[in-house]
Scaffold this active site. Structure first.
Site, mmCIF file in Angstrom:
data_model
loop_
_atom_site.group_PDB
_atom_site.id
_atom_site.type_symbol
_atom_site.label_atom_id
_atom_site.label_comp_id
_atom_site.label_asym_id
_atom_site.label_seq_id
_atom_site.Cartn_x
_atom_site.Cartn_y
_atom_site.Cartn_z
ATOM 1 N N CYS A 78 0.830 -1.206 0.000
ATOM 2 C CA CYS A 78 0.000 0.000 0.000
ATOM 3 C C CYS A 78 0.865 1.258 0.000
ATOM 4 C CB CYS A 78 -0.960 -0.018 1.189
ATOM 5 S SG CYS A 78 -2.134 -1.384 1.116
ATOM 6 N N ASN A 79 1.965 1.217 0.730
ATOM 7 C CA ASN A 79 2.904 2.348 0.720
ATOM 8 C C ASN A 79 3.470 2.564 -0.677
ATOM 9 O OD1 ASN A 79 2.526 2.566 3.485
ATOM 10 N ND2 ASN A 79 4.453 1.544 4.003
#
Length: 189
Positions: A78-79
């Site tokens: 997600c980062n």
């Protein structure tokens, strides 16, 4: 009918999945949303006085919008996805995009902390409360077995005036193969 189209899409995806040359082509199966209207509904965002509700009409009508969804803040893939979009906002704007929205089921307080922690100041973070929007486009994950409950799948879309023009979704939500910013930039004409 739409049910038949979805059935054909799923069958096509299975065939492609079996092909060695179909590494990213399987994701074409998710394009059935292209040409459809953004469903009526709402998101939450962090406003001046805390959580505020905003309608999909306000977010998408008369605008060119990129939206990407991620299952959980502060997690590896997600980062990477979020960083890819934050780094490319100016390139999206050169293509006439009015806003780039980062969406997850995380509450607005978690999202605000995530935005500050990641220095993603060019993105607008939206909470998909109870994953209602993602449910409406059949893009949810059930991560209850891991204690996380219902989450958004990893997907991205580009819409003009409330109509989806491009749509991508990961076959495996922990991967980032077609829902990154570069893939969307290439897809936008």
């Amino acid at each position: 009918t739409q049910v038949q189209e979805i059935s054909n899409t799923i069958m096509f995806a299975r065939i492609l999945k079996q092909s060695r040359s179909a590494h990213n082509m399987v994701h074409l199966s998710n394009r059935f949303l292209t040409g459809t209207a953004i469903p009526a509904g709402s998101f939450f965002r962090f406003g001046a006085d805390g959580p505020e509700k905003v309608s999909t009409n306000d977010l998408f009508q008369n605008k060119k919008v990129v939206l990407f969804a991620f299952p959980a803040a502060f997690t590896g893939t997600c980062n990477l996805q979020q960083n890819s979009f934050n780094a490319k906002v100016d390139e999206f704007k050169k293509k006439g995009v009015d806003g780039v929205y980062a969406v997850s089921a995380n509450d607005v307080f978690v999202q605000k902390a995530y935005q500050e922690w990641s220095k993603a100041d060019k993105l607008q973070f939206l909470q998909d409360f109870n994953v209602e929007f993602s449910k409406s486009i059949n893009q949810t994950l059930d991560l209850s077995a891991k204690g996380l409950g219902a989450r958004t799948n990893r997907y991205s879309l580009y819409a003009e005036n409330g109509v989806v023009k491009q749509f991508f979704a990961e076959e495996v939500a922990s991967q980032l193969t077609v829902t990154d910013a570069d893939t969307m930039l290439k897809a936008i004409n």
